[in-house]
Design an enzyme around this catalytic site. Structure first.
Site, PDB file in Angstrom:
ATOM      1  CG  HIS A  67       9.438  22.737  16.870  1.00 32.52           C
ATOM      2  ND1 HIS A  67       8.748  23.930  16.762  1.00 32.52           N
ATOM      3  CD2 HIS A  67      10.482  22.982  17.697  1.00 32.52           C
ATOM      4  CE1 HIS A  67       9.349  24.846  17.496  1.00 32.52           C
ATOM      5  NE2 HIS A  67      10.406  24.304  18.067  1.00 32.52           N
ATOM      6  CD  GLN A  85      21.599  15.434  12.386  1.00 39.74           C
ATOM      7  OE1 GLN A  85      20.627  15.417  11.647  1.00 39.74           O
ATOM      8  NE2 GLN A  85      22.087  14.337  12.936  1.00 39.74           N
ATOM      9  NE  ARG A  86      24.733  22.560  17.763  1.00 40.20           N
ATOM     10  CZ  ARG A  86      24.695  23.434  16.741  1.00 40.20           C
ATOM     11  NH1 ARG A  86      25.381  23.178  15.649  1.00 40.20           N
ATOM     12  NH2 ARG A  86      23.950  24.526  16.790  1.00 40.20           N
ATOM     13  CD  GLU A  87      18.379  21.985  19.517  1.00 41.16           C
ATOM     14  OE1 GLU A  87      17.423  21.653  18.773  1.00 41.16           O
ATOM     15  OE2 GLU A  87      18.631  23.171  19.794  1.00 41.16           O
ATOM     16  CD  GLN A  88      15.465  15.344  16.320  1.00 38.11           C
ATOM     17  OE1 GLN A  88      15.257  14.120  16.288  1.00 38.11           O
ATOM     18  NE2 GLN A  88      14.712  16.209  15.661  1.00 38.11           N
ATOM     19  CG  PHE A 119       6.242  14.996  22.026  1.00 39.16           C
ATOM     20  CD1 PHE A 119       7.578  14.610  22.095  1.00 39.16           C
ATOM     21  CD2 PHE A 119       5.563  15.275  23.211  1.00 39.16           C
ATOM     22  CE1 PHE A 119       8.218  14.488  23.320  1.00 39.16           C
ATOM     23  CE2 PHE A 119       6.198  15.157  24.445  1.00 39.16           C
ATOM     24  CZ  PHE A 119       7.531  14.768  24.504  1.00 39.16           C
ATOM     25  CB  VAL A 120       7.711  20.626  20.801  1.00 40.29           C
ATOM     26  CG1 VAL A 120       8.997  21.453  20.954  1.00 40.29           C
ATOM     27  CG2 VAL A 120       7.212  20.706  19.359  1.00 40.29           C
ATOM     28  CG  LEU A 121      11.366  16.724  25.438  1.00 38.86           C
ATOM     29  CD1 LEU A 121      10.617  15.757  26.319  1.00 38.86           C
ATOM     30  CD2 LEU A 121      12.520  16.021  24.785  1.00 38.86           C
ATOM     31  CB  ALA A 123      16.195  16.849  21.982  1.00 41.56           C
TER      32      ALA A 123
HETATM   33  N1  LIG Z   1       9.806  17.949  18.072  1.00 36.26           N
HETATM   34  C1  LIG Z   1      10.864  18.408  18.770  1.00 36.26           C
HETATM   35  O1  LIG Z   1      10.859  18.429  20.003  1.00 36.26           O
HETATM   36  N2  LIG Z   1      11.934  18.854  18.052  1.00 36.26           N
HETATM   37  C2  LIG Z   1      13.075  19.306  18.658  1.00 36.26           C
HETATM   38  N3  LIG Z   1      13.398  19.340  19.947  1.00 36.26           N
HETATM   39  C3  LIG Z   1      14.671  19.871  20.066  1.00 36.26           C
HETATM   40  O2  LIG Z   1      15.298  20.043  21.088  1.00 36.26           O
HETATM   41  N4  LIG Z   1      15.141  20.194  18.831  1.00 36.26           N
HETATM   42  C4  LIG Z   1      14.174  19.858  17.916  1.00 36.26           C
HETATM   43  O3  LIG Z   1      14.202  19.981  16.682  1.00 36.26           O
END
Ligand SMILES: NC(=O)NC1=NC(=O)NC1=O
Length: 173
Positions: A67, A85-88, A119-121, A123
């Protein structure tokens, strides 16, 4: 797209369509394809989750490492996948001020130094104020608990992407 269409896809089509449901992990879609036919979107989602849950921690951490950081280098360079890209951008991360961006970069670096993965969330379910707050909150968790939380976010992202692909309202999942 209806389930009849999904269940009729050959391997190549299926991976073309679902290969980025889990960010940059087409292997998961490649594995899930052999579980067809799927009864509905929820069934499809369950197979993606089951594959992730069956991995050893090293594999699960590998998924997290695929990620891109939120508001990180890839976003600056324009090398994010279309979905990311869209999510961010929906979370307002493409229009951060310099201060906000630096603070997030510093928090991301601390998080990665502590856990060994980014860190993943999800977005799309967050926004520019909540992201650093969530990051800071999760930064102090025990590693095993944080691995589970991060994988939960990967699954949320996957569910939203599946709903997009099948034109289903994600809240119905
Ligand atoms: N590190 C992340 O949380 N990356 C992301 N979250 C998303 O919703 N899309 C991503 O690429």
């Amino acid at each position: 797209m209806d389930m009849e269409k999904v269940n009729s896809m050959d391997f190549g089509e299926f991976v073309d369509v679902f290969g980025n449901v889990i960010e940059r992990c087409p292997l998961i879609a490649a594995a899930v394809w052999s579980q067809r036919p799927f009864s509905d979107l929820e069934d499809l989602e369950k197979h993606f989750s089951a594959f992730i849950d069956a991995l050893p921690p090293s594999g699960q951490e590998g998924i997290l490492r695929c990620h891109p950081d939120l508001a990180g280098r890839e976003l600056q360079r324009g090398t994010l996948t279309a979905e990311s890209q869209r999510e961010q951008s929906r979370a307002g991360l493409t229009s951060l001020g310099v201060e906000e961006r630096l603070r997030l970069a510093e928090l991301n670096a601390r998080y990665r130094a502590r856990f060994g993965f980014p860190f993943v969330l999800a977005a799309r379910l967050s926004d520019r104020e909540a992201v650093p707050r969530e990051l800071e909150r999760r930064l102090h968790r025990p590693p095993a608990q944080e691995l589970r939380a991060a994988l939960g976010e990967v699954k949320k992202i996957g569910r939203l992407r599946l709903a997009d692909l099948l034109g289903t309202d994600p809240s119905r999942l």
